[in-house]
Enzyme design. Sequence first.
Site, mmCIF file in Angstrom:
data_model
loop_
_atom_site.group_PDB
_atom_site.id
_atom_site.type_symbol
_atom_site.label_atom_id
_atom_site.label_comp_id
_atom_site.label_asym_id
_atom_site.label_seq_id
_atom_site.Cartn_x
_atom_site.Cartn_y
_atom_site.Cartn_z
ATOM 1 N N ARG A 169 -6.761 -6.875 -25.703
ATOM 2 C CA ARG A 169 -6.683 -7.604 -24.418
ATOM 3 C C ARG A 169 -5.818 -8.862 -24.560
ATOM 4 O O ARG A 169 -5.151 -9.299 -23.630
ATOM 5 C CB ARG A 169 -8.086 -7.970 -23.892
ATOM 6 N N TYR B 36 3.705 -6.365 0.612
ATOM 7 C CA TYR B 36 2.854 -5.263 0.180
ATOM 8 C C TYR B 36 1.435 -5.521 0.709
ATOM 9 O O TYR B 36 0.878 -6.605 0.483
ATOM 10 C CB TYR B 36 2.876 -5.180 -1.346
ATOM 11 N N ASP C 36 8.041 -11.217 -5.685
ATOM 12 C CA ASP C 36 7.730 -9.820 -6.000
ATOM 13 C C ASP C 36 9.059 -9.065 -5.969
ATOM 14 O O ASP C 36 9.652 -8.883 -4.909
ATOM 15 C CB ASP C 36 6.746 -9.263 -4.957
ATOM 16 N N LYS D 121 6.578 1.516 -9.875
ATOM 17 C CA LYS D 121 7.673 1.931 -9.004
ATOM 18 C C LYS D 121 8.954 2.136 -9.819
ATOM 19 O O LYS D 121 8.972 2.938 -10.720
ATOM 20 C CB LYS D 121 7.827 0.894 -7.879
HETATM 21 C C1 LIG Z 1 3.099 -0.994 -5.200
HETATM 22 C C2 LIG Z 1 3.401 -2.408 -4.984
HETATM 23 C C3 LIG Z 1 2.542 -3.414 -5.459
HETATM 24 C C4 LIG Z 1 1.229 -3.110 -6.133
HETATM 25 O O1 LIG Z 1 1.400 -2.410 -7.315
HETATM 26 P P1 LIG Z 1 0.319 -1.365 -7.935
HETATM 27 O O2 LIG Z 1 0.976 -0.981 -9.199
HETATM 28 O O3 LIG Z 1 0.156 -0.265 -6.949
HETATM 29 O O4 LIG Z 1 -0.936 -2.127 -8.111
HETATM 30 C C5 LIG Z 1 2.920 -4.738 -5.256
HETATM 31 N N1 LIG Z 1 4.062 -5.050 -4.619
HETATM 32 C C6 LIG Z 1 4.905 -4.105 -4.148
HETATM 33 C C7 LIG Z 1 6.153 -4.518 -3.454
HETATM 34 C C8 LIG Z 1 4.601 -2.758 -4.318
HETATM 35 O O5 LIG Z 1 5.438 -1.836 -3.834
#
Ligand SMILES: *Cc1c(COP(=O)(O)O)cnc(C)c1O
Length: 393
Positions: free
Chosen positions: A58, A111, A183, A208
């Site tokens: 961790r 998101y 983000d 992604k």
């Molecule tokens: C999918 C996504 C998240 C969250 O990510 P997870 O891996 O599903 O927890 C945050 N921001 C954006 C822009 C996303 O597309």
Amino acid sequence: MDTSKKGFNTKLVHAGDFEDIHGSAVTPIYQTSTFKFKNAKHGADCFAGKDPGYIYTRIGNPTINALEDKLASLENGFGGIALSSGMAAVSTVYMALLGQGMHMIGTSAIYGPSRGVMERDFSRFGVEFDFVDTSDLKNIEKHIRPNTKLLYLETPANPTIQITDIAAASELAHKHNILVCVDNTFNSPYLQNPLDLGADIVVHSLTKFINGHADIVGGAIIAKDPDTYKLIRQTMVYLGGNMDPHQAYLVIRGVKTLSLRIERSQQSAQKIAEFLENHPKIKWVKYPGLKSHPQFELAKKQQKGPGSMISFELKDGIKAGETLMNNVKLAILAVSLGGVETLIQHPASMTHAGVSHDNRIKAGITDGLVRLSIGIEDLDDLLDDLKQALDKI
Ligand SMILES: *Cc1c(COP(=O)(O)O)cnc(C)c1O
């Protein structure tokens, strides 16, 4: 190998690599929860930070750290933190930087859960927030308060593909001693490096584009300076949102082809966006590679390319959108994005169903908006698929 002076693609393949005793050519999976100390003093020194040895997964693990170093290198940050999901990354940033009586300004089209966790959970701990259209700097300026600590941007925003000027927003925030987190999931470090534009922190859903193969969920935080990095890392270690070594191994494998995948998918996305824009059944298309995008020039300046996310609305609204989604055969009807396969989804009833109707409309997420994530399939097959599904409307 020291890749700090090498190009982006060399970093994709080699940054974060380390020599192990067997000479592994790729980063091996250290599937262990804990690590042997050589003796009692060594253990004490590891805990005291006098010895860089591993203690417990961790806190740190060679496979996970290899990924963290690679991501920090790709985003030109001081350090990376890998987490179990993108949402673990987002909520760890909130938790590390915000507290009772502190205020955050966030992008309104964001998101869904990044907004949801603030409204539902952080509000219970007395954190204050405003979600505004950050693509207009005046909206940010209007909402700055003496207790504002964090400007949280998502650009391009999800799913409106609205673009915020990271450099200008960071300059404004820094005048007020506000940290800026971006983000960068939609663009990935191949298309955009927020830290170079002035931001302090980047978050990613590795699920992604970075992993790119729709087979894991993961997240990361990259901080520009050591103090912010250490602060957030300690919160991650306490909260326990760490990544797993096997998950890290898959992301290390997936990210190596990031440039190739994005180049391919955005070439197709440009052609598909043009096709949709000229189609008689389509009302509007939002894609940064189209002149009709309200921030076409800003996108050209801030991003290395328009990416592969498209949103659009059909003239007959959501009913027509449903017909389209039910009739595509190659595109997969699924949430998520950034994988090698093309996905189609309906934000108002899916990814953004947790955002109230009022807030959705204010953020520009209309009921008829359909979102496409273009993959690396043959362009002609993708066009044929969309054509035949549009013909059913
Ligand atoms: C999918 C996504 C998240 C969250 O990510 P997870 O891996 O599903 O927890 C945050 N921001 C954006 C822009 C996303 O597309």
